[in-house]
Design an enzyme around this catalytic site. Structure first.
Site, PDB file in Angstrom:
ATOM      1  N   CYS A  44      -7.771   0.839 -65.808  1.00  0.00           N
ATOM      2  CA  CYS A  44      -6.444   1.251 -65.346  1.00  0.00           C
ATOM      3  C   CYS A  44      -5.581   1.676 -66.525  1.00  0.00           C
ATOM      4  CB  CYS A  44      -5.783   0.099 -64.597  1.00  0.00           C
ATOM      5  SG  CYS A  44      -4.087   0.451 -64.082  1.00  0.00           S
ATOM      6  N   CYS A 318      -0.820 -25.836 -94.751  1.00  0.00           N
ATOM      7  CA  CYS A 318      -0.013 -26.302 -95.880  1.00  0.00           C
ATOM      8  C   CYS A 318      -0.491 -25.549 -97.125  1.00  0.00           C
ATOM      9  CB  CYS A 318      -0.192 -27.810 -96.038  1.00  0.00           C
ATOM     10  SG  CYS A 318       0.826 -28.546 -97.326  1.00  0.00           S
TER      11      CYS A 318
END
Length: 359
Positions: A44, A318
């Site tokens: 589509c 971190c």
């Protein structure tokens, strides 16, 4: 004479109209010298059009019907004309290459499915790449060859020169802009999963790195040292921009994914792309941790923990400031990182932070 003059003008009008229609239908409208065009079929066209418009470097995307048996068709006649729902993509080759554009396309189609994408079944929903520039064929073939190595089954994507192109009815143009909750078989968020090319970056020699980096940067990236918390350059930086590998320049993290974890080092919910970092087990300090390294530079960056915000995936990267170079949003274009600007501007993390503050 008046009748003859009238007939001449009448036929001239018809001829001009036919030429203009043929030009549009064949997708051969005049393109600017700095623009390129490719036609993509992927089920589509509502979703594929909206997805392509989100890709950096795409100038315009519009819906149409390509490579059928007849020079004219409409939505109701596709089963007769055998056209494929397709998207005309006009793009700036200085900002995105055809190869990269195709890799974004591959992310949202099932390349081995025949005449079916999502819930849509039929010849009009087949996948296809249709080109108007013969030089594009080599790029397309190379991209498909690389894709074939990654998927199981034979690739079913049709590759042909464009023919019998017809622009779709206005109802279908920008459909998801007009109907934000309308049907879409494509996950539009995949446009935010930026592709980072690994062949653009190289790891310098150790000799070059020693000259290029400060002592701290070298010790952190090459010898796995850790800088002091709360005494580093970026732990509390809030400016919008991109964080790249200090050794290679490869994009690693974004301000869009940075948050204050209170640990004293820059913290991110995820890398800018899952492929730009690598992981290794780290059992130093008498505990098990997961080390994070850069893909190309293999530089030590820091560690990743599973104590991050659950709403953002639950991870906390971190990272040492010394392993990074920050490029402000305003400088990203001139430094060659313009394609990542849309990602930096996306509001997922900001929305999360604002929601937290409002409660």
């Amino acid at each position: 004479m008046k009748v003859l003059s009238y007939l001449k003008n009448f036929y001239l009008f018809l001829a001009i109209g036919a030429i203009m229609q043929a030009s549009e239908n064949m997708g051969s409208q005049h393109q600017k010298t700095d623009e390129r065009v490719i036609y993509l079929a992927g089920g589509c066209f509502w979703g594929l059009e909206a997805y392509m418009e989100r890709i950096y470097g795409v100038i315009d995307a519009s819906s149409g019907y390509a490579n059928g048996k007849t020079s004219s068709t409409n939505y109701e006649k596709l089963h007769e004309s055998d056209h494929a729902e397709s998207v005309k993509v006009i793009y700036d080759p200085k900002k995105i290459s055809l190869d990269k554009l195709l890799r974004y396309y591959f992310k949202v189609v099932d390349p081995v499915s025949v005449n079916k994408q999502g819930n849509d079944v039929g010849r009009q929903y087949r996948t296809g790449i249709y080109y108007v520039n013969s030089a594009d064929k080599e790029v397309i073939d190379h991209a498909l060859k690389a894709l074939q190595k990654e998927v199981k089954g034979k690739i079913a994507i049709e590759v042909e020169p464009l023919k019998n192109y017809v622009r779709a009815e206005e109802y279908h143009q920008d459909y998801l802009k007009k109907h934000p909750s309308g049907y879409c078989h494509i996950d539009l968020k995949k446009a935010d999963e930026v592709i980072v090319d690994d062949d653009k970056y190289t790891k310098p020699s150790d000799e070059v790195l020693k000259k290029k980096l400060t002592k701290l940067q070298y010790e952190v990236t090459q010898n796995k040292h850790t800088e002091k918390p709360f005494e580093n350059e970026y732990y509390n930086k809030e400016e919008e921009g991109i964080y790249v590998d200090i050794t290679t320049g490869e994009p690693l993290f974004s301000s869009a994914d940075k948050y204050d974890s209170g640990c004293g080092w820059p913290s991110f919910s995820k890398p800018i792309n899952k492929d730009v970092v690598k992981y290794e087990d780290d059992e130093s300090l008498n505990r098990k941790r997961i080390e994070v390294l850069s893909r190309i530079g293999k530089a030590h960056l820091g560690h990743v923990f599973n104590d991050g915000p659950k709403e953002l995936g639950g991870l906390r990267y971190c990272i040492n400031s010394a392993a990074l170079r920050f490029i402000p949003l305003k400088d990203m274009e001139k430094e060659g990182y313009g394609e990542f600007i849309p990602y930096i501007k996306k509001g997922e993390l900001k929305k999360y932070i604002n929601d937290k503050k409002s409660h």
